[in-house]
Design a protein around this motif. Structure first.
Motif, short mmCIF file in Angstrom:
data_model
loop_
_atom_site.label_atom_id
_atom_site.label_comp_id
_atom_site.label_asym_id
_atom_site.label_seq_id
_atom_site.Cartn_x
_atom_site.Cartn_y
_atom_site.Cartn_z
N THR A 191 34.93 36.99 35.01
CA THR A 191 35.40 36.95 36.40
C THR A 191 36.74 37.68 36.57
N SER A 192 37.10 38.49 35.61
CA SER A 192 38.42 39.13 35.59
C SER A 192 38.41 40.53 36.21
N PRO A 193 39.59 41.09 36.51
CA PRO A 193 39.69 42.49 36.94
C PRO A 193 39.11 43.46 35.90
N PHE A 194 39.19 43.09 34.62
CA PHE A 194 38.58 43.91 33.56
C PHE A 194 37.08 44.07 33.80
N MET A 195 36.40 42.94 34.08
CA MET A 195 34.96 43.02 34.31
C MET A 195 34.66 43.77 35.60
N LYS A 196 35.49 43.58 36.63
CA LYS A 196 35.30 44.30 37.89
C LYS A 196 35.37 45.81 37.64
N LEU A 235 34.57 47.36 34.85
CA LEU A 235 33.32 47.75 34.20
C LEU A 235 32.17 47.80 35.21
N GLU A 236 32.16 46.86 36.15
CA GLU A 236 31.11 46.84 37.16
C GLU A 236 31.19 48.07 38.08
N GLU A 237 32.39 48.57 38.30
CA GLU A 237 32.54 49.80 39.08
C GLU A 237 31.93 50.99 38.34
N ILE A 238 32.08 51.00 37.03
CA ILE A 238 31.46 52.06 36.22
C ILE A 238 29.94 51.94 36.28
N MET A 239 29.43 50.72 36.16
CA MET A 239 27.98 50.50 36.26
C MET A 239 27.45 50.96 37.62
N ALA A 240 28.22 50.67 38.67
CA ALA A 240 27.78 51.06 40.01
C ALA A 240 27.63 52.57 40.14
N GLU A 241 28.46 53.32 39.44
CA GLU A 241 28.32 54.78 39.43
C GLU A 241 26.98 55.20 38.84
N ASP A 242 26.42 54.35 37.99
CA ASP A 242 25.11 54.61 37.37
C ASP A 242 23.98 53.91 38.12
N ASP A 243 24.29 53.39 39.32
CA ASP A 243 23.31 52.69 40.14
C ASP A 243 22.81 51.41 39.48
N VAL A 244 23.73 50.71 38.83
CA VAL A 244 23.43 49.47 38.11
C VAL A 244 24.38 48.38 38.59
N MET A 245 23.88 47.16 38.74
CA MET A 245 24.75 46.03 39.07
C MET A 245 24.39 44.82 38.23
N MET A 281 43.87 45.50 30.64
CA MET A 281 43.23 44.55 31.55
C MET A 281 42.50 43.46 30.77
N ALA A 282 41.86 43.84 29.68
CA ALA A 282 41.16 42.86 28.85
C ALA A 282 42.15 41.89 28.19
N PHE A 283 43.27 42.43 27.69
CA PHE A 283 44.26 41.59 27.03
C PHE A 283 44.98 40.65 28.00
#
Length: 326
Positions: free
Chosen positions: A116-121, A123-133, A321-323
């Motif tokens: 639930t962190s900004p780190f995961m957000k 990564l999710e933005e990167i996935m969205a560039e690949d049309d993945v959620m 961000m992960a740390f």
């Protein structure tokens, strides 16, 4: 990069339409007794029960796509859903290698906070560039197993051929003097049986569901000290999801939320539960100490972390961000 066309996903849905109902195809590499299949089945059952003209057909055990080949079909809309170890797609997106970075996750509750962190957000933005959620977040812990000697510290793997699941772990193990044989966990049993592998890392779940206790002499499970944590979410093609009705989307989100809570609780249980099948098979059980963990972490910083920062232009920002997640 890997951006799928909306039309492709729309066709994927359209060909599954039957009397107004939509069927989504979900593929994964895991056996039907594995927690990741159970998560998929939970979502499928709850969506079916929601009565919104939506169903999910599950293809387990790499029966539709090979283990390492799920991500690209997902990005193209050729596959609707998957439960997938994200670092398997590190070749397409090197940022994903952070989802299996040695020592980055401390325990299961820390993993939940990471989800639930900004780190995961980011990564999710990167996935969205690949049309993945992401529908369901989840990390699993894991350990080592070996056909030869017990593995607790870096010097134990010297001269062995090891399977590690992701690039960051491979880099660390190479730094310890191991040779690497890359393969998905679903192929590790044969790798051990044929003598291709002498040792391996994988999740507690995979160690049991793929019956790896039949092939090894020593098991070092995840316990209070766990070096190996891997992000293994349920993913959906973004265009496919957006093409569903609001009621179907809500049914998926509700089912996913319930499955995510179950995933976390079961993941906590599976580390200790994995020990019994190995003991029954006569396998020696080893334990990693905090000092062993620190030695691995120091080696990882000199190998995996250093390589990640070289390979990923925004790597330091992501790592920071992960740390920041405590």
């Amino acid at each position: 990069m890997l951006k799928s066309l909306a039309a492709t996903a729309a066709i994927s849905i359209a060909v599954c339409m039957n009397a107004g109902a939509t069927e989504l195809r979900l593929s994964h590499q895991f056996a039907p007794n594995d927690i990741r299949h159970k998560i998929a089945q939970m979502v499928a059952d709850d969506v079916e029960a929601a009565n919104v003209d939506l169903s999910i057909k599950i293809f387990p055990s790499s029966s539709l796509f090979k283990a390492n080949e799920q991500y690209i079909p997902l990005t193209r809309g050729q596959l609707d859903m998957t439960v997938f170890p994200l670092s398997y797609a590190g070749g397409q997106r090197p940022e994903y290698n952070l989802t299996l970075m040695p020592g980055l996750i401390k325990d299961h509750d820390h993993a939940a906070r990471m989800n639930t962190s900004p780190f995961m957000k980011a990564l999710e933005e990167i996935m969205a560039e690949d049309d993945v959620m992401v529908l369901v977040h989840g990390y699993l812990a894991g350990g080592f197993a070996s056909k030869e000697k017990c593995i607790t510290k870096p010097e134990d793997v010297k001269g062995m051929t090891v399977r590690a699941a992701g690039k960051a772990f491979e880099q660390m193990l190479e730094g310890a003097g191991a040779s690497i044989s890359s393969m998905p966990s679903s192929e590790a049993y044969n790798g051990m049986q044929q003598g291709i592998l002498q040792a391996m890392n994988t999740s507690s779940s995979s160690f049991v569901s793929f019956r790896l206790y039949e092939q090894v002499d020593c098991y070092t499970p995840a316990s209070d000290v766990a070096l190996w944590f891997m992000y293994q979410p349920m993913l959906i093609n973004k265009t496919t999801f957006e093409g569903l009705t609001p009621e179907q989307q809500e049914a998926l989100r509700t089912a996913a939320q319930k499955a995510e809570a179950f995933y976390l609780e079961e993941a906590k249980k599976e580390d200790s539960a994995s020990i019994e099948p190995f003991q029954k098979a006569g396998v020696e059980i080893a334990k990693m100490t905090p000092e062993d963990f620190d030695a691995w972490k120091k080696l990882a910083e000199e190998t995996s972390y250093k390589a990640f920062l070289t390979e990923v232009p925004e790597g330091q920002k992501l790592l920071d961000m992960a740390f920041e997640v405590q």
